[in-house]
Design a protein around this motif. Structure first.
Motif, PDB file in Angstrom:
ATOM      1  N   LYS A 104     -18.629  13.940  -0.343  1.00 36.55           N
ATOM      2  CA  LYS A 104     -19.677  13.080  -0.151  1.00 36.55           C
ATOM      3  C   LYS A 104     -19.564  13.485  -0.963  1.00 36.55           C
ATOM      4  N   THR A 105     -20.720  12.180  -1.330  1.00 40.67           N
ATOM      5  CA  THR A 105     -21.228  11.760  -3.550  1.00 40.67           C
ATOM      6  C   THR A 105     -22.229  11.804  -3.010  1.00 40.67           C
ATOM      7  N   THR A 106     -23.460  11.242  -3.677  1.00 44.88           N
ATOM      8  CA  THR A 106     -24.722  11.016  -3.843  1.00 44.88           C
ATOM      9  C   THR A 106     -24.503   9.217  -3.641  1.00 44.88           C
ATOM     10  N   LEU A 107     -25.916   8.797  -3.495  1.00 43.67           N
ATOM     11  CA  LEU A 107     -26.020   7.003  -3.689  1.00 43.67           C
ATOM     12  C   LEU A 107     -25.913   7.493  -4.956  1.00 43.67           C
ATOM     13  N   GLN A 108     -26.664   7.842  -5.803  1.00 38.29           N
ATOM     14  CA  GLN A 108     -26.961   7.543  -7.210  1.00 38.29           C
ATOM     15  C   GLN A 108     -24.947   7.436  -8.168  1.00 38.29           C
TER      16      GLN A 108
ATOM     17  N   ARG B  30     -22.405   7.223  -6.695  1.00 37.42           N
ATOM     18  CA  ARG B  30     -21.333   6.001  -5.734  1.00 37.42           C
ATOM     19  C   ARG B  30     -22.112   4.769  -6.668  1.00 37.42           C
ATOM     20  N   PHE B  31     -23.674   4.966  -7.599  1.00 31.02           N
ATOM     21  CA  PHE B  31     -23.960   3.189  -7.737  1.00 31.02           C
ATOM     22  C   PHE B  31     -23.126   3.242  -8.835  1.00 31.02           C
ATOM     23  N   LYS B  32     -23.816   4.487  -9.564  1.00 29.58           N
ATOM     24  CA  LYS B  32     -22.556   4.493 -11.357  1.00 29.58           C
ATOM     25  C   LYS B  32     -21.667   4.419 -11.041  1.00 29.58           C
TER      26      LYS B  32
ATOM     27  N   ASN C 285     -19.111  -2.799  -0.059  1.00 29.88           N
ATOM     28  CA  ASN C 285     -19.828  -2.915   0.896  1.00 29.88           C
ATOM     29  C   ASN C 285     -20.649  -1.799   0.876  1.00 29.88           C
ATOM     30  N   SER C 286     -22.003  -2.524   1.208  1.00 22.07           N
ATOM     31  CA  SER C 286     -23.123  -2.297   0.831  1.00 22.07           C
ATOM     32  C   SER C 286     -23.318  -0.359   2.100  1.00 22.07           C
ATOM     33  N   GLU C 287     -21.897  -0.635   3.529  1.00 25.80           N
ATOM     34  CA  GLU C 287     -21.533   0.108   3.809  1.00 25.80           C
ATOM     35  C   GLU C 287     -22.074   1.823   2.729  1.00 25.80           C
ATOM     36  N   TRP C 288     -20.262   1.171   2.075  1.00 26.15           N
ATOM     37  CA  TRP C 288     -19.976   2.103   1.721  1.00 26.15           C
ATOM     38  C   TRP C 288     -20.888   3.442   0.394  1.00 26.15           C
ATOM     39  N   LEU C 289     -21.803   2.054   0.037  1.00 29.86           N
ATOM     40  CA  LEU C 289     -22.344   2.793  -0.674  1.00 29.86           C
ATOM     41  C   LEU C 289     -23.976   3.420  -0.599  1.00 29.86           C
ATOM     42  N   LEU C 290     -24.814   3.086   0.233  1.00 32.71           N
ATOM     43  CA  LEU C 290     -25.453   3.413   0.715  1.00 32.71           C
ATOM     44  C   LEU C 290     -25.328   4.506   1.797  1.00 32.71           C
ATOM     45  N   PHE C 291     -23.754   4.799   3.153  1.00 30.71           N
ATOM     46  CA  PHE C 291     -23.924   6.630   2.825  1.00 30.71           C
ATOM     47  C   PHE C 291     -22.451   6.749   3.335  1.00 30.71           C
TER      48      PHE C 291
END
Length: 90
Positions: free
Chosen positions: A5-9, A11-13, A64-70
């Motif tokens: 599991k990774t954080t939103l931050q 995944r965004f980077k 995919n927004s779902e990947w980025l967020l969750f």
């Protein structure tokens, strides 16, 4: 990315650097936002991503927004199998 599991931050980077391949400034220019907004998302100072940013990432880069967020599903809305682009239902 790993299955951990990774954080939103994180995944965004990862999305920006490894998938899209743009600097913070170039991505900000494409999304028509300030570079500081990107920096704040990646550092965790901004805990949520605006809907407009998610929409632009989805439309412009097929993220995919779902990947980025969750961290659910694939990172992009397309998949490359044997050199062929295939739509992924999202």
């Amino acid at each position: 990315m790993s299955e951990n599991k990774t954080t939103l931050q994180e995944r965004f980077k990862y999305m920006r650097e490894e998938v899209i391949g743009l600097s913070q400034q170039k991505l900000a220019d494409k999304l028509e936002i300030k570079q500081q907004t990107i920096a704040n998302i990646e550092s965790g100072r901004k805990q949520k991503i605006d809907t407009e940013i998610l929409y632009k990432l989805s439309e412009e880069f097929l993220i995919n927004s779902e990947w980025l967020l969750f961290e659910y599903g694939n990172i992009t809305k397309i998949d490359i199998i044997d050199g062929t682009l295939n739509d992924i239902p999202v």
